[in-house]
Design an enzyme around this catalytic site. Structure first.
Site, PDB file in Angstrom:
ATOM      1  N   SER A  48      11.911-136.336 -34.181  1.00  0.00           N
ATOM      2  CA  SER A  48      11.130-136.184 -32.957  1.00  0.00           C
ATOM      3  C   SER A  48       9.852-136.996 -33.051  1.00  0.00           C
ATOM      4  CB  SER A  48      10.773-134.694 -32.786  1.00  0.00           C
ATOM      5  OG  SER A  48       9.781-134.542 -31.811  1.00  0.00           O
ATOM      6  N   GLY A  81      19.829-127.347 -34.968  1.00  0.00           N
ATOM      7  CA  GLY A  81      18.473-127.008 -35.360  1.00  0.00           C
ATOM      8  C   GLY A  81      17.836-126.139 -34.308  1.00  0.00           C
ATOM      9  N   LEU A 139      26.464-121.567 -31.908  1.00  0.00           N
ATOM     10  CA  LEU A 139      26.266-121.151 -30.511  1.00  0.00           C
ATOM     11  C   LEU A 139      25.045-120.246 -30.337  1.00  0.00           C
ATOM     12  CD1 LEU A 139      29.993-120.530 -29.362  1.00  0.00           C
ATOM     13  CD2 LEU A 139      28.652-122.637 -29.208  1.00  0.00           C
ATOM     14  N   SER A 172       3.191-124.118 -13.982  1.00  0.00           N
ATOM     15  CA  SER A 172       1.818-124.241 -14.483  1.00  0.00           C
ATOM     16  C   SER A 172       1.641-125.648 -15.016  1.00  0.00           C
ATOM     17  CB  SER A 172       1.575-123.249 -15.634  1.00  0.00           C
ATOM     18  OG  SER A 172       1.654-121.933 -15.154  1.00  0.00           O
ATOM     19  N   PHE A 194      11.618-139.330 -28.004  1.00  0.00           N
ATOM     20  CA  PHE A 194      10.446-139.022 -27.195  1.00  0.00           C
ATOM     21  C   PHE A 194      10.831-137.811 -26.327  1.00  0.00           C
ATOM     22  CE2 PHE A 194       7.034-141.710 -28.605  1.00  0.00           C
ATOM     23  CZ  PHE A 194       7.707-142.296 -29.657  1.00  0.00           C
ATOM     24  N   LYS A 212      10.584-130.942 -38.997  1.00  0.00           N
ATOM     25  CA  LYS A 212      11.202-132.255 -38.757  1.00  0.00           C
ATOM     26  C   LYS A 212      10.668-133.281 -39.754  1.00  0.00           C
ATOM     27  CE  LYS A 212      14.064-131.425 -35.493  1.00  0.00           C
ATOM     28  NZ  LYS A 212      15.498-131.603 -35.703  1.00  0.00           N
ATOM     29  N   ARG A 271       3.784-138.546 -20.958  1.00  0.00           N
ATOM     30  CA  ARG A 271       4.886-138.563 -21.928  1.00  0.00           C
ATOM     31  C   ARG A 271       5.902-139.638 -21.549  1.00  0.00           C
ATOM     32  NH1 ARG A 271       1.651-135.555 -23.621  1.00  0.00           N
ATOM     33  NH2 ARG A 271       1.905-133.520 -24.620  1.00  0.00           N
ATOM     34  N   ARG A 281      -2.504-126.379 -22.836  1.00  0.00           N
ATOM     35  CA  ARG A 281      -1.666-125.591 -23.753  1.00  0.00           C
ATOM     36  C   ARG A 281      -2.056-125.960 -25.188  1.00  0.00           C
ATOM     37  NH1 ARG A 281       4.786-126.520 -23.285  1.00  0.00           N
ATOM     38  NH2 ARG A 281       4.175-128.575 -24.022  1.00  0.00           N
ATOM     39  N   TYR A 317       7.707-126.116 -36.227  1.00  0.00           N
ATOM     40  CA  TYR A 317       8.827-126.936 -35.739  1.00  0.00           C
ATOM     41  C   TYR A 317       8.606-128.400 -36.134  1.00  0.00           C
ATOM     42  CZ  TYR A 317      11.486-129.976 -32.704  1.00  0.00           C
ATOM     43  OH  TYR A 317      12.274-131.000 -32.251  1.00  0.00           O
ATOM     44  N   ASN A 334       9.627-126.535 -21.940  1.00  0.00           N
ATOM     45  CA  ASN A 334       9.418-127.947 -21.593  1.00  0.00           C
ATOM     46  C   ASN A 334       9.271-128.136 -20.088  1.00  0.00           C
ATOM     47  OD1 ASN A 334      11.607-128.291 -24.232  1.00  0.00           O
ATOM     48  ND2 ASN A 334       9.581-129.170 -24.317  1.00  0.00           N
TER      49      ASN A 334
END
Ligand code: NAD
Ligand code: UD1
Length: 353
Positions: free
Chosen positions: A123, A81, A32, A215, A177, A152, A230, A291, A148, A198
């Protein structure tokens, strides 16, 4: 019985629901750290059935051993994760430890218990900046720019090595995706801690008034309208892909890789336009510089999953956004402020640590 690690989280909770609806018994292991028990209470309410919940850490080998001794687990869906890219840059060891060592501890305990079926949450980030669009499973993996993504890819390598060493393993590496959306009931959904990283969670929090404006990170990419593209996929489609993968692992051994995407890309500007149509008003937004670490575009070729799993994403973008909005508008503070659907429904065992 299916062990779902990270089953209280965003994708895991939707997976638990689909598993229960499909008639599986479900055992959840989750510490949690990024989720709420309420998600599981809602899952039980929606399914009309209970699941078993153990609060604990996937890195805890002795807890895993005790769980496998106590429950008739036949396969594992491993969602537990950490997933915040920026945080992974600041705290890389925590990410490697949870995402890589956690997976190793899980596999060690599984092998000891004679359980060899594993569905792993990977991912599309493992492809890095792919030269080929759409991305098939044959595209080479790239060099993820953050811990990250690296974690993976490392976990994938660990699982490949393991499957090569012992033919009893049957492992599905599912490369997601961009999962968005929520169950159509509006009872479960994504509830990020702190400032969302995200796109869609940020847009939702602007729309409910928790944040001033979105933004848009860059409008000078080599894409049709200059903003990043995406492949957004409805979380319910995504978890249905997991159930199909689980069925397939009954028939094949070794490692199988499947892309879970729709095969269609949308730009940030298209996302804003489609979301404004759902909420019926403009979404305040401002163009900002790119970014760091972002790629221009990324979308899947989902053919392999269609052929081998008989699975395709079915929900379109407006459904994804409408379902996400239903969840967020009915639960403006996520699971924090709302009433639990049912008190004390989730069984918690004495094994909890
Ligand atoms: P989430 O944070 O909502 O869910 C992860 C769950 O794992 C949480 O409930 C958290 O409490 C639990 N957890 C974390 N560390 C743990 C530990 N050491 N022991 C036990 N439980 C632990 O994230 P999500 O979006 O549901 O993602 C699920 C999985 O899918 C993750 O592995 C993530 O990296 C992967 N993934 C997610 C996305 C995405 O966009 N959401 C994309 C690609 C891959
Ligand atoms: C990000 C992670 C990726 C991870 C995935 C799922 C980065 C660099 N990549 O992918 O490793 O697997 O999330 O957790 O963080 N955008 C905005 N404004 C925002 C947020 C996003 O314009 O406030 C844009 C981005 O520039 C991108 C698109 O929206 O073009 C989608 O971004 P996001 O939802 O963060 O997903 P990814 O970057 O694809």
């Amino acid at each position: 019985m299916i062990l779902v690690t990270g089953g209280a989280g965003y994708i895991g909770s939707h997976a638990c629901l689909e598993l229960l609806l499909a008639g599986h018994e479900v055992l959840v292991l989750d510490n949690l750290c990024n989720s709420s028990r309420r998600a599981l209470e809602r899952v039980e309410q929606l399914a009309g059935r209970t699941l078993q919940f153990v609060k604990g850490d996937v890195r805890n080998r002795s807890l895993l051993t005790a769980l496998f001794a106590a429950y008739p687990v036949s396969a594992v869906m491993h969602f537990a994760g950490l997933k915040a890219v920026g945080e992974s840059v600041r705290e890389p060891l925590r990410y490697y430890e949870t995402n890589v060592s956690g997976s190793i501890a899980l596999c060690q305990a599984m092998a000891e218990a004679g359980i060899f079926k594993l569905v792993f949450s990977s991912s599309a980030t493992v492809y890095g900046e792919s030269a080929m669009m759409p991305i098939t499973e044959h595209c080479p993996t790239g060099v993820p720019t953050n811990p990250y993504g690296q974690s993976k890819l490392m976990a994938e390598s660990v699982l490949r090595g393991l499957a090569n060493s012992d033919p009893r393993w049957s492992i599905g590496l599912l490369r997601y995706f961009n999962p968005i959306g929520a169950h159509e009931s509006g009872l479960i959904g994504e509830d990020p801690n702190g400032t969302p990283n995200n796109l869609l969670p940020y847009m939702l929090q602007v729309a409910v008034g928790r944040r001033r404006e979105l933004s848009v990170y860059g409008d000078d990419y080599p894409t049709p309208d200059g903003t990043g593209v995406r492949d957004y996929i409805h979380v319910v489609d995504l978890v249905q892909g997991h159930l199909k993968a689980l069925e397939r692992l009954e028939q094949v051994n070794g490692v199988s890789v499947w892309n879970l995407g729709t095969g269609k890309g949308y730009s940030v500007k298209e996302m804003i336009g489609a979301f404004e149509a759902v909420i019926g008003r403009p979404l305040p937004h401002v163009i900002q510089p790119r970014r760091a670490g972002d790629i221009a575009q990324c979308w899947s070729d989902p053919t392999k999953a269609a052929i081998e799993l008989g699975w395709r994403a079915e929900r379109d973008l407006s459904t994804m956004l409408a379902d996400a909005w239903r969840w967020q508008s009915r639960n403006p503070q996520g699971y924090a402020e709302t009433q639990p659907a049912r008190q004390g429904a989730t069984a918690q065992t004495a094994l909890a640590s």
